[in-house]
Design an enzyme around this catalytic site. Structure first.
Site, PDB file in Angstrom:
ATOM      1  N   ASP A  17       0.828  -1.214   0.000  1.00  0.00           N
ATOM      2  CA  ASP A  17       0.000   0.000   0.000  1.00  0.00           C
ATOM      3  C   ASP A  17       0.863   1.266   0.000  1.00  0.00           C
ATOM      4  O   ASP A  17       1.986   1.258   0.517  1.00  0.00           O
ATOM      5  CB  ASP A  17      -0.913  -0.028   1.242  1.00  0.00           C
ATOM      6  CG  ASP A  17      -2.116   0.894   1.076  1.00  0.00           C
ATOM      7  OD1 ASP A  17      -2.338   1.414  -0.027  1.00  0.00           O
ATOM      8  OD2 ASP A  17      -2.834   1.094   2.078  1.00  0.00           O
ATOM      9  N   GLY A  18       0.313   2.331  -0.555  1.00  0.00           N
ATOM     10  CA  GLY A  18       0.969   3.639  -0.467  1.00  0.00           C
ATOM     11  C   GLY A  18       1.560   4.171  -1.765  1.00  0.00           C
ATOM     12  O   GLY A  18       2.203   5.224  -1.761  1.00  0.00           O
ATOM     13  N   ARG A  21       0.063   7.751  -2.576  1.00  0.00           N
ATOM     14  CA  ARG A  21       0.591   8.830  -1.721  1.00  0.00           C
ATOM     15  C   ARG A  21       2.049   9.126  -2.046  1.00  0.00           C
ATOM     16  O   ARG A  21       2.502  10.270  -2.039  1.00  0.00           O
ATOM     17  CB  ARG A  21       0.444   8.448  -0.234  1.00  0.00           C
ATOM     18  CG  ARG A  21      -0.932   8.738   0.308  1.00  0.00           C
ATOM     19  CD  ARG A  21      -1.182   8.008   1.608  1.00  0.00           C
ATOM     20  NE  ARG A  21      -1.504   6.608   1.349  1.00  0.00           N
ATOM     21  CZ  ARG A  21      -1.634   5.701   2.300  1.00  0.00           C
ATOM     22  NH1 ARG A  21      -1.436   6.028   3.571  1.00  0.00           N
ATOM     23  NH2 ARG A  21      -1.960   4.462   1.997  1.00  0.00           N
ATOM     24  N   HIS A  34       2.473   3.636  -8.989  1.00  0.00           N
ATOM     25  CA  HIS A  34       2.274   2.205  -9.247  1.00  0.00           C
ATOM     26  C   HIS A  34       3.450   1.613 -10.017  1.00  0.00           C
ATOM     27  O   HIS A  34       3.855   0.481  -9.771  1.00  0.00           O
ATOM     28  CB  HIS A  34       0.965   1.980 -10.010  1.00  0.00           C
ATOM     29  CG  HIS A  34      -0.257   2.343  -9.203  1.00  0.00           C
ATOM     30  ND1 HIS A  34      -0.416   1.934  -7.893  1.00  0.00           N
ATOM     31  CD2 HIS A  34      -1.358   3.076  -9.501  1.00  0.00           C
ATOM     32  CE1 HIS A  34      -1.572   2.399  -7.438  1.00  0.00           C
ATOM     33  NE2 HIS A  34      -2.164   3.107  -8.387  1.00  0.00           N
ATOM     34  N   SER A  62      -7.545  -5.346  -5.270  1.00  0.00           N
ATOM     35  CA  SER A  62      -8.623  -5.973  -4.496  1.00  0.00           C
ATOM     36  C   SER A  62      -9.944  -5.922  -5.264  1.00  0.00           C
ATOM     37  O   SER A  62     -10.079  -5.157  -6.230  1.00  0.00           O
ATOM     38  CB  SER A  62      -8.789  -5.247  -3.150  1.00  0.00           C
ATOM     39  OG  SER A  62      -9.430  -3.996  -3.349  1.00  0.00           O
ATOM     40  N   GLU A  64     -12.377  -4.525  -4.296  1.00  0.00           N
ATOM     41  CA  GLU A  64     -12.908  -3.168  -4.053  1.00  0.00           C
ATOM     42  C   GLU A  64     -12.195  -2.099  -4.889  1.00  0.00           C
ATOM     43  O   GLU A  64     -12.676  -0.974  -5.022  1.00  0.00           O
ATOM     44  CB  GLU A  64     -12.787  -2.808  -2.562  1.00  0.00           C
ATOM     45  CG  GLU A  64     -13.746  -3.534  -1.643  1.00  0.00           C
ATOM     46  CD  GLU A  64     -13.384  -5.000  -1.430  1.00  0.00           C
ATOM     47  OE1 GLU A  64     -14.298  -5.851  -1.454  1.00  0.00           O
ATOM     48  OE2 GLU A  64     -12.196  -5.317  -1.267  1.00  0.00           O
ATOM     49  N   ARG A  68     -12.117   2.632  -8.111  1.00  0.00           N
ATOM     50  CA  ARG A  68     -11.218   3.747  -8.463  1.00  0.00           C
ATOM     51  C   ARG A  68     -11.542   4.277  -9.857  1.00  0.00           C
ATOM     52  O   ARG A  68     -12.185   3.599 -10.649  1.00  0.00           O
ATOM     53  CB  ARG A  68      -9.764   3.251  -8.398  1.00  0.00           C
ATOM     54  CG  ARG A  68      -9.393   2.858  -6.985  1.00  0.00           C
ATOM     55  CD  ARG A  68      -7.935   2.515  -6.869  1.00  0.00           C
ATOM     56  NE  ARG A  68      -7.637   2.178  -5.481  1.00  0.00           N
ATOM     57  CZ  ARG A  68      -6.428   2.207  -4.959  1.00  0.00           C
ATOM     58  NH1 ARG A  68      -5.393   2.542  -5.693  1.00  0.00           N
ATOM     59  NH2 ARG A  68      -6.244   1.903  -3.694  1.00  0.00           N
ATOM     60  N   LEU A 128      10.634 -20.515  -4.868  1.00  0.00           N
ATOM     61  CA  LEU A 128       9.607 -19.654  -4.276  1.00  0.00           C
ATOM     62  C   LEU A 128       8.266 -19.767  -5.013  1.00  0.00           C
ATOM     63  O   LEU A 128       8.222 -19.716  -6.239  1.00  0.00           O
ATOM     64  CB  LEU A 128      10.099 -18.202  -4.355  1.00  0.00           C
ATOM     65  CG  LEU A 128       9.100 -17.126  -3.904  1.00  0.00           C
ATOM     66  CD1 LEU A 128       8.995 -17.089  -2.379  1.00  0.00           C
ATOM     67  CD2 LEU A 128       9.515 -15.746  -4.420  1.00  0.00           C
ATOM     68  N   ARG A 185       2.031  -4.931   6.138  1.00  0.00           N
ATOM     69  CA  ARG A 185       1.315  -3.880   5.398  1.00  0.00           C
ATOM     70  C   ARG A 185       2.117  -2.594   5.459  1.00  0.00           C
ATOM     71  O   ARG A 185       2.504  -2.147   6.539  1.00  0.00           O
ATOM     72  CB  ARG A 185      -0.091  -3.624   5.950  1.00  0.00           C
ATOM     73  CG  ARG A 185      -0.814  -2.562   5.086  1.00  0.00           C
ATOM     74  CD  ARG A 185      -2.267  -2.386   5.406  1.00  0.00           C
ATOM     75  NE  ARG A 185      -2.881  -1.516   4.399  1.00  0.00           N
ATOM     76  CZ  ARG A 185      -4.134  -1.582   3.985  1.00  0.00           C
ATOM     77  NH1 ARG A 185      -4.932  -2.491   4.494  1.00  0.00           N
ATOM     78  NH2 ARG A 185      -4.595  -0.763   3.064  1.00  0.00           N
ATOM     79  N   GLU A 204       0.960 -13.519  12.180  1.00  0.00           N
ATOM     80  CA  GLU A 204       1.532 -12.363  12.869  1.00  0.00           C
ATOM     81  C   GLU A 204       1.412 -11.166  11.928  1.00  0.00           C
ATOM     82  O   GLU A 204       1.670 -11.289  10.721  1.00  0.00           O
ATOM     83  CB  GLU A 204       3.012 -12.619  13.187  1.00  0.00           C
ATOM     84  CG  GLU A 204       3.255 -13.772  14.128  1.00  0.00           C
ATOM     85  CD  GLU A 204       2.646 -13.545  15.511  1.00  0.00           C
ATOM     86  OE1 GLU A 204       2.682 -12.388  15.992  1.00  0.00           O
ATOM     87  OE2 GLU A 204       2.129 -14.509  16.105  1.00  0.00           O
TER      88      GLU A 204
HETATM   89  C1  IPE Z   1      -5.449  -2.688  -0.222  1.00  0.00           C
HETATM   90  O1  IPE Z   1      -5.124  -1.355  -0.399  1.00  0.00           O
HETATM   91  C2  IPE Z   1      -5.415  -3.397  -1.524  1.00  0.00           C
HETATM   92  C3  IPE Z   1      -4.107  -3.544  -2.111  1.00  0.00           C
HETATM   93  C4  IPE Z   1      -2.952  -3.220  -1.619  1.00  0.00           C
HETATM   94  C5  IPE Z   1      -4.118  -4.135  -3.428  1.00  0.00           C
HETATM   95  P1  IPE Z   1      -6.240  -0.220  -0.520  1.00  0.00           P
HETATM   96  O2  IPE Z   1      -5.494   1.049  -0.624  1.00  0.00           O
HETATM   97  O3  IPE Z   1      -7.179  -0.550  -1.603  1.00  0.00           O
HETATM   98  O4  IPE Z   1      -6.999  -0.360   0.876  1.00  0.00           O
HETATM   99  P2  IPE Z   1      -7.898   0.653   1.684  1.00  0.00           P
HETATM  100  O5  IPE Z   1      -8.924   1.185   0.732  1.00  0.00           O
HETATM  101  O6  IPE Z   1      -6.992   1.730   2.182  1.00  0.00           O
HETATM  102  O7  IPE Z   1      -8.465  -0.152   2.802  1.00  0.00           O
HETATM  103  C1  IPE Z   2      -1.543   0.287  -3.328  1.00  0.00           C
HETATM  104  O1  IPE Z   2      -1.327   1.635  -3.382  1.00  0.00           O
HETATM  105  C2  IPE Z   2      -1.752  -0.337  -4.672  1.00  0.00           C
HETATM  106  C3  IPE Z   2      -3.146  -0.672  -4.987  1.00  0.00           C
HETATM  107  C4  IPE Z   2      -4.144  -0.698  -4.165  1.00  0.00           C
HETATM  108  C5  IPE Z   2      -3.419  -1.009  -6.374  1.00  0.00           C
HETATM  109  P1  IPE Z   2      -2.540   2.675  -3.362  1.00  0.00           P
HETATM  110  O2  IPE Z   2      -2.921   2.969  -4.769  1.00  0.00           O
HETATM  111  O3  IPE Z   2      -3.643   2.184  -2.511  1.00  0.00           O
HETATM  112  O4  IPE Z   2      -1.847   3.928  -2.715  1.00  0.00           O
HETATM  113  P2  IPE Z   2      -2.475   4.936  -1.664  1.00  0.00           P
HETATM  114  O5  IPE Z   2      -3.010   4.121  -0.532  1.00  0.00           O
HETATM  115  O6  IPE Z   2      -3.573   5.667  -2.381  1.00  0.00           O
HETATM  116  O7  IPE Z   2      -1.335   5.814  -1.273  1.00  0.00           O
HETATM  117 MG    MG Z   3      -4.106   2.405  -0.549  1.00  0.00          MG
END
Ligand code: IPE
Ligand code: IPE
Ligand code: MG
Length: 237
Positions: A17-18, A21, A34, A62, A64, A68, A128, A185, A204
């Protein structure tokens, strides 16, 4: 920081994640983040092999994430296809067994075809196991398993009394793999966001504020080191 090979997790799941940002902080479009995230994937897959991790499951998209903007979704799919085309030969020669977990039905025909080829090419590799979770949701995975088991009952292959954790495990995308020992995470969010919810029962959890494109060997070792100091009791004493 010292890592003892014999106390390493067999299966690591990472919620990457992130990326968004990370890009915004540099006034760049989210897709730039990305793309940088893919570079991290490359490094982490190599590190997982180096530390003799058996299974690495990376959460890439995901169920969800379809919420986007269209352009971000199609950009992500494009990046994913590029990753496959560029990396699959190297994954193959590094003995990685590549698999996708999630519902691939809504993906484009081309992407599905590439996924199939990549899985086929690496299916007999013994190093792996790399699972990439694409259009993955823990809840939909559990529903799929429940439907499969219900059908087995209807077909009189099993009786209701025989439904147990083993049958459930066999019906999930992670069939045959150990449950994740460690879930990482990045980006400071403290939640699972529908990742491996059945399999995580005794995992964990390790969280870091580091954004996925900045994740590296040092942070990875920090997670492994922390894992080695955990006392896993599984309800015992
Ligand atoms: C979780 O990240 C899904 C992936 C890393 C693929 P999101 O950025 O979609 O999760 P939320 O919306 O912050 O919970
Ligand atoms: C995680 O990064 C990758 C995916 C969910 C595809 P994000 O796209 O969720 O990045 P943030 O959370 O908006 O920073
Ligand atoms: Mg995110």
């Amino acid at each position: 920081m010292s890592i003892e090979i014999k106390h390493l997790p067999k299966h690591i799941g990472i919620i990457m994640d992130g990326n968004g940002r990370w890009a915004s902080r540099q006034n760049k479009p989210r897709l730039f983040g990305h793309r940088a995230g893919v570079e991290t994937i490359r490094d982490i897959v190599k590190l997982a092999s180096k530390y003799q991790i058996e299974v690495l499951t990376l959460y890439a998209f995901s169920t969800e994430n379809w919420k986007r903007p269209k352009a971000e979704v199609s950009g992500l799919m494009k990046i994913f296809g590029e990753y496959l085309r560029k990396e699959i030969k190297e994954l193959y020669s590094n003995n990685v067994k590549f698999r996708i977990i999630g519902d691939r039905d809504p993906l484009s025909a081309r992407l599905k075809d590439e996924i199939c080829k990549a899985e086929k090419l690496t299916e007999n590799n013994t190093g792996l196991v790399l699972n990439i979770a694409v259009n993955y949701g823990g809840r939909s995975e559990v529903i799929y398993a429940v439907k499969t088991i219900a059908q087995m009952v209807v077909d009189k292959k099993i009786q209701i009394d025989q439904i147990d954790e083993k049958i459930m495990d066999k019906t999930l995308f992670t069939e045959g793999l150990p449950d994740p020992d460690l879930i990482i995470r990045t980006s400071g969010e403290l939640r699972l966001s529908n990742f491996l919810i059945w399999q995580c029962a005794y995992s964990e959890l390790w969280f870091t504020p580091v954004l996925w494109p900045d994740f590296n060997e040092e942070v990875f070792m920090e997670a492994l080191n922390d894992f080695q100091n955990r006392k896993r009791r599984y309800g015992g004493i």
